[in-house]
Design a protein around this motif. Structure first.
Motif, PDB file in Angstrom:
ATOM      1  N   SER A 285       0.818  -1.345   0.006  1.00 46.21           N
ATOM      2  CA  SER A 285      -0.056  -0.032   0.075  1.00 46.21           C
ATOM      3  C   SER A 285       0.918   1.121   0.221  1.00 46.21           C
ATOM      4  O   SER A 285       0.532   2.432  -0.535  1.00 46.21           O
ATOM      5  N   GLU A 286       1.829   1.140   0.686  1.00 49.16           N
ATOM      6  CA  GLU A 286       2.946   2.139   0.846  1.00 49.16           C
ATOM      7  C   GLU A 286       3.656   2.620  -0.626  1.00 49.16           C
ATOM      8  O   GLU A 286       3.944   3.728  -1.221  1.00 49.16           O
ATOM      9  N   PHE A 287       3.871   1.391  -1.507  1.00 46.71           N
ATOM     10  CA  PHE A 287       4.466   1.326  -2.544  1.00 46.71           C
ATOM     11  C   PHE A 287       3.642   2.297  -3.640  1.00 46.71           C
ATOM     12  O   PHE A 287       3.637   2.944  -4.466  1.00 46.71           O
ATOM     13  N   TRP A 288       2.242   1.814  -3.613  1.00 44.66           N
ATOM     14  CA  TRP A 288       1.190   2.495  -4.426  1.00 44.66           C
ATOM     15  C   TRP A 288       0.849   4.009  -4.175  1.00 44.66           C
ATOM     16  O   TRP A 288       0.752   4.640  -5.004  1.00 44.66           O
ATOM     17  N   LEU A 289       0.992   4.326  -2.921  1.00 47.49           N
ATOM     18  CA  LEU A 289       1.066   5.662  -2.426  1.00 47.49           C
ATOM     19  C   LEU A 289       2.295   6.478  -2.820  1.00 47.49           C
ATOM     20  O   LEU A 289       2.002   7.561  -3.484  1.00 47.49           O
ATOM     21  N   ALA A 290       3.280   5.935  -2.959  1.00 47.89           N
ATOM     22  CA  ALA A 290       4.510   6.491  -3.384  1.00 47.89           C
ATOM     23  C   ALA A 290       4.600   6.632  -4.821  1.00 47.89           C
ATOM     24  O   ALA A 290       4.819   7.893  -5.427  1.00 47.89           O
ATOM     25  N   VAL A 291       4.189   5.862  -5.618  1.00 49.66           N
ATOM     26  CA  VAL A 291       3.786   5.884  -7.055  1.00 49.66           C
ATOM     27  C   VAL A 291       3.043   6.923  -7.393  1.00 49.66           C
ATOM     28  O   VAL A 291       3.590   7.830  -8.347  1.00 49.66           O
ATOM     29  N   SER A 292       1.812   6.967  -6.898  1.00 49.92           N
ATOM     30  CA  SER A 292       0.866   7.883  -7.058  1.00 49.92           C
ATOM     31  C   SER A 292       1.379   9.387  -6.730  1.00 49.92           C
ATOM     32  O   SER A 292       1.203  10.178  -7.463  1.00 49.92           O
ATOM     33  N   ALA A 293       2.031   9.545  -5.559  1.00 49.58           N
ATOM     34  CA  ALA A 293       2.478  10.851  -5.285  1.00 49.58           C
ATOM     35  C   ALA A 293       3.883  11.444  -6.335  1.00 49.58           C
ATOM     36  O   ALA A 293       3.797  12.415  -6.534  1.00 49.58           O
ATOM     37  N   GLU A 294       4.608  10.406  -6.559  1.00 48.75           N
ATOM     38  CA  GLU A 294       5.761  10.785  -7.331  1.00 48.75           C
ATOM     39  C   GLU A 294       5.488  10.888  -8.966  1.00 48.75           C
ATOM     40  O   GLU A 294       5.747  11.967  -9.573  1.00 48.75           O
ATOM     41  N   TYR A 295       4.402  10.160  -9.271  1.00 46.35           N
ATOM     42  CA  TYR A 295       4.445  10.154 -10.918  1.00 46.35           C
ATOM     43  C   TYR A 295       2.783  10.391 -11.104  1.00 46.35           C
ATOM     44  O   TYR A 295       2.270  10.601 -12.571  1.00 46.35           O
ATOM     45  N   GLY A 296       1.921  10.676 -10.034  1.00 47.42           N
ATOM     46  CA  GLY A 296       0.422  10.877 -10.505  1.00 47.42           C
ATOM     47  C   GLY A 296      -0.185   9.403 -10.742  1.00 47.42           C
ATOM     48  O   GLY A 296       0.419   8.511 -10.838  1.00 47.42           O
ATOM     49  N   GLU A 297      -1.370   9.298 -10.359  1.00 45.42           N
ATOM     50  CA  GLU A 297      -2.159   7.958 -10.293  1.00 45.42           C
ATOM     51  C   GLU A 297      -2.037   7.299 -11.785  1.00 45.42           C
ATOM     52  O   GLU A 297      -1.816   6.396 -11.885  1.00 45.42           O
ATOM     53  N   ALA A 298      -2.522   8.002 -12.826  1.00 43.54           N
ATOM     54  CA  ALA A 298      -2.713   7.324 -14.047  1.00 43.54           C
ATOM     55  C   ALA A 298      -1.322   7.073 -14.661  1.00 43.54           C
ATOM     56  O   ALA A 298      -1.003   6.166 -15.197  1.00 43.54           O
ATOM     57  N   TYR A 299      -0.134   8.107 -14.619  1.00 38.06           N
ATOM     58  CA  TYR A 299       1.008   7.861 -15.247  1.00 38.06           C
ATOM     59  C   TYR A 299       1.689   6.813 -14.311  1.00 38.06           C
ATOM     60  O   TYR A 299       2.555   5.935 -15.162  1.00 38.06           O
ATOM     61  N   GLY A 300       1.676   6.862 -13.189  1.00 36.93           N
ATOM     62  CA  GLY A 300       2.219   5.884 -12.344  1.00 36.93           C
ATOM     63  C   GLY A 300       1.761   4.341 -12.686  1.00 36.93           C
ATOM     64  O   GLY A 300       2.560   3.374 -12.728  1.00 36.93           O
ATOM     65  N   ARG A 301       0.455   4.313 -12.868  1.00 38.27           N
ATOM     66  CA  ARG A 301      -0.022   2.880 -13.246  1.00 38.27           C
ATOM     67  C   ARG A 301       0.602   2.645 -14.658  1.00 38.27           C
ATOM     68  O   ARG A 301       0.758   1.107 -14.880  1.00 38.27           O
ATOM     69  N   VAL A 302       0.766   3.348 -15.604  1.00 40.86           N
ATOM     70  CA  VAL A 302       1.314   3.176 -16.713  1.00 40.86           C
ATOM     71  C   VAL A 302       2.588   2.688 -16.713  1.00 40.86           C
ATOM     72  O   VAL A 302       3.176   1.769 -17.252  1.00 40.86           O
ATOM     73  N   LEU A 303       3.360   3.104 -15.825  1.00 41.14           N
ATOM     74  CA  LEU A 303       5.010   3.039 -15.601  1.00 41.14           C
ATOM     75  C   LEU A 303       4.981   1.782 -14.873  1.00 41.14           C
ATOM     76  O   LEU A 303       5.839   0.701 -15.465  1.00 41.14           O
TER      77      LEU A 303
END
Length: 76
Positions: free
Chosen positions: A4-22
């Motif tokens: 859950s912390e990973f997904w929070l960090a991804v969303s905070a760093e890249y934005g939710e949509a772009y983070g999911r693409v990455l």
């Protein structure tokens, strides 16, 4: 780092949509030439995946600890 912390960090760093693409599309050589999602499913440590993603996308080291993560103490 928990998943859950990973997904929070991804969303905070890249934005939710772009983070999911990455995490779905970017192949990370550092974790066995897999995407972050593939590595998660394979049971790789989430912290290692996060750091590989940071290095691959040139995130400054000052932000490698992710949202809500405490920076480790420096070795003397």
């Amino acid at each position: 780092m928990r998943l859950s912390e990973f997904w929070l960090a991804v969303s905070a760093e890249y934005g939710e949509a772009y983070g999911r693409v990455l995490t779905r599309d970017l192949v990370l050589e550092e974790i066995g030439s897999r995407t972050a999602e593939q590595a998660i499913k394979a049971g790789e440590p989430v912290r290692a995946i996060w750091l590989a993603l940071c290095r691959a996308t040139d995130v400054p080291p000052s932000r490698w600890y992710g949202v809500g993560q405490i920076e480790p103490k420096k070795q003397k």
